[in-house]
Design an enzyme around this catalytic site. Structure first.
Site, PDB file in Angstrom:
ATOM      1  N   SER A   1      86.977 180.091  37.853  1.00 19.75           N
ATOM      2  CA  SER A   1      85.753 180.215  38.633  1.00 19.75           C
ATOM      3  C   SER A   1      84.573 179.513  37.956  1.00 19.75           C
ATOM      4  O   SER A   1      84.672 178.329  37.650  1.00 19.75           O
ATOM      5  CB  SER A   1      85.480 181.692  38.892  1.00 19.75           C
TER       6      SER A   1
ATOM      7  N   LYS B   1      84.585 175.653  36.349  1.00 21.36           N
ATOM      8  CA  LYS B   1      83.610 174.553  36.378  1.00 21.36           C
ATOM      9  C   LYS B   1      83.384 174.118  34.922  1.00 21.36           C
ATOM     10  O   LYS B   1      83.287 172.934  34.596  1.00 21.36           O
ATOM     11  CB  LYS B   1      82.283 175.005  37.004  1.00 21.36           C
TER      12      LYS B   1
ATOM     13  N   TRP C   1      85.702 180.673  49.766  1.00 19.61           N
ATOM     14  CA  TRP C   1      84.410 180.402  49.122  1.00 19.61           C
ATOM     15  C   TRP C   1      84.517 179.209  48.162  1.00 19.61           C
ATOM     16  O   TRP C   1      83.573 178.441  47.995  1.00 19.61           O
ATOM     17  CB  TRP C   1      83.981 181.676  48.380  1.00 19.61           C
TER      18      TRP C   1
ATOM     19  N   HIS D   1      90.720 185.432  44.980  1.00 18.86           N
ATOM     20  CA  HIS D   1      90.041 184.741  43.888  1.00 18.86           C
ATOM     21  C   HIS D   1      90.303 185.503  42.586  1.00 18.86           C
ATOM     22  O   HIS D   1      89.759 186.597  42.386  1.00 18.86           O
ATOM     23  CB  HIS D   1      88.535 184.759  44.225  1.00 18.86           C
TER      24      HIS D   1
END
Ligand code: GCU
Length: 398
Positions: free
Chosen positions: A237, A241, A328, A379
Site C-alpha cells: 500500500s 509506493k 481503490w 486490500h
C-alpha cells in the site's frame, strides 16, 4: 474482479500511449545506452522535482547497536536480531530493525526488507520482539495507540520466508517519519534539513521512508550472514509506493515488490480510477512534495505516468501484486504500468509482461523479469502473496 473485467476496454484505451521508452515529445528511446545516459536521469529528475521530492544523501553517522539476539526464534528455525540503527551520533534519530536469519544456511542468504505499519511487535507472535520505545511514541501522531502484538502477523509470513532460505528485516515506518502532517518536524527531515526552508521540491514522507529503507540496506551490507547484493525491497500500500521509489532511487536493491500500491504507486494515474491525485494529496498532504499537488485533477497533463516509475527499476526484477476487491488501488492500472514499462526491459534484452489482457484472479504471470498476480480478496498481504513473492525471488536471488 467483476469491475476489473469490465474495465479492460477502458484500460486498453487509457494505456495505448503509455510506453516507457517513448518521451512526451514523441521521441523513442532506442538503446539501453540512451535510456541509462539520457532518459532515466531525465525521468529521475522529474520524479524528484514533481512527485517525491529530493532525498538527501546518507545519514551523518549511521551506526548499529545490537539490542537483543537469540538463535532460538521460531523453535530454532531462525536467529532473531534486534538492532538500534541510529542515523546521528547523539542517537536522537533511529529506527529499530527486527531481523530473522535462517539458521539452516550454507553462506550469506538473500533477504526481504520492508517497513511495517504498526511496529515490529505487531508483525509476529514472537514474545521477544521489543515494544516501541517511549521516546519514539512521543513523536507519533497525536492519540497514537500501540497495537497488541501480532496485529499484523498475517502480513509477515516469517516462518514461510525463513524456511525458503531468506532472511527478513523490518522496522516501523513511523520511526523514520511519523505518518501524519507534522510540518516535517518529527522524523528524519529535521535531522537532514535542520532549519533549511522548504520549497516545492523538498522531500516528503514517502521519500523519507524510502530513505530509511536505503539506510537499512547500508546496514545489511555489514551483516555477514546476509548477501546484501540480493536484497528484495517490499512494501504494501503506501509502503508499496515507498518500495517502488526506494527501488528507483537505490539501484542496490536487487528486486522490487509492490503490493496493492495503487495511486502514486504502480497504478496509472491517467486512468483516474479509484483514488485520484486530488484525493491522495488532500488526505495525505505530507506524502509527496508540494509540486505534486499542481497535478490535482490534471493527471493527463503529467509529463510522466507510473509505468515510468516501474521502468526506473529496469533491468532489475519487479513484481506488482494486486487484490481483486481493491478497486481503490486500481488493479487494472497497476497491471498496465508493467505493460508500459516492458519496452524498457526490452532495451536491456529482457522480456516483460506485454499481454494487454489483464490476467485472471490468482493466475500469477511471470515473463522475463516481471511478475504479477491478482489475489482474490481485500486490500492486504496474505500468505498467497508471499508464496508468489518467494517463488519469484527464487528465480533471481538463489
Ligand atoms: C489509503 C490511501 C492509499 C494507501 C492506503 C494504505 O487507502 O488512500 O493511497 O495506499 O491508505 O496505505 O493502506
Amino acid at each position: 474482479m467483476r469491475n476489473t473485467l469490465k474495465l479492460i476496454a477502458t484500460a486498453l484505451i487509457a494505456s495505448l500511449s503509455l510506453v516507457a521508452n517513448a518521451q512526451p515529445d514523441g521521441r523513442i528511446v532506442r538503446s539501453k545506452r540512451q535510456w541509462i545516459k539520457e532518459r532515466r536521469p531525465e525521468l529521475m529528475e522529474m520524479l524528484r522535482s514533481q512527485m517525491f521530492g529530493r532525498e538527501p544523501g546518507k545519514a551523518p553517522d549511521l551506526h548499529a547497536t545490537i539490542l537483543e539476539e537469540s538463535a532460538d526464534a521460531f523453535g530454532g528455525l531462525a536467529t532473531r536480531r534486534q538492532i538500534k540503527l541510529s542515523f546521528d551520533k547523539e542517537e536522537k534519530y533511529y529506527l529499530t530493525l527486527l531481523m530473522y536469519i535462517p539458521n539452516d544456511r550454507k553462506g550469506p542468504v538473500p533477504a526481504f526488507l520492508g517497513a511495517n505499519f504498526k511496529g515490529n511487535h505487531a508483525t509476529t507472535t514472537d514474545p521477544a520482539v521489543l515494544m516501541p520505545t517511549e521516546d519514539k511514541l512521543a513523536t507519533y501522531a497525536p492519540g497514537y495507540q500501540v497495537e497488541p502484538r501480532n496485529t499484523n502477523g498475517h502480513r509477515w509470513e516469517y516462518e514461510y520466508i525463513l524456511k525458503h532460505g531468506y532472511a527478513v528485516a523490518t522496522f516501523c515506518y513511523n520511526d523514520v517519519d511519523p505518518d501524519f502532517h507534522d510540518g516535517f518536524h518529527n522524523g528524519v527531515h529535521q535531522l537532514m534539513d535542520g532549519d533549511k526552508p522548504r520549497d516545492g521540491e523538498s522531500w516528503a514522507t514517502i521519500s523519507a521512508w524510502a530513505w530509511g529503507l536505503s539506510r537499512c540496506l547500508d546496514y545489511l551490507e555489514t551483516v555477514k550472514e546476509v548477501n546484501a547484493k540480493k536484497v528484495a525491497v517490499i512494501g504494501h500500500s503506501r509502503l508499496g509506493k515507498t518500495s517502488l521509489w526506494a527501488g528507483a532511487t537505490d539501484q542496490r536493491f536487487a528486486l522490487v515488490i509492490s503490493n496493492d500500491s495503487g495511486c502514486s504507486g504502480a497504478a496509472i494515474a491517467r486512468r483516474k480510477f479509484g483514488e485520484t491525485l486530488e484525493v491522495i494529496n488532500r488526505n495525505f498532504p505530507h506524502w509527496f512534495c508540494d509540486n505534486y499537488k499542481s497535478y490535482n485533477g490534471r493527471e493527463e497533463k503529467m509529463p510522466w505516468d507510473q509505468h515510468e516509475l516501474i521502468a526506473m527499476i529496469a533491468p532489475r526484477p519487479v513484481y506488482v501484486a494486486s487484490a481483486s476487491e481493491d478497486d481503490w488501488a486500481d488493479p487494472v492500472g497497476e497491471y498496465f504500468s508493467l505493460v508500459g514499462a516492458a519496452s524498457v526491459y526490452k532495451l536491456f534484452g529482457y522480456e516483460g509482461i506485454t499481454d494487454r489482457k489483464v490476467p485472471e484472479i490468482e493466475h500469477p504471470v511471470v515473463v522475463g523479469r516481471m511478475g504479477h498476480h491478482i489475489r482474490r480478496g481485500e486490500h492486504n498481504v496474505r500468505l498467497y502473496d508471499w508464496q508468489q513473492f518467494v517463488s519469484f525471488a527464487d528465480r533471481f536471488l538463489k
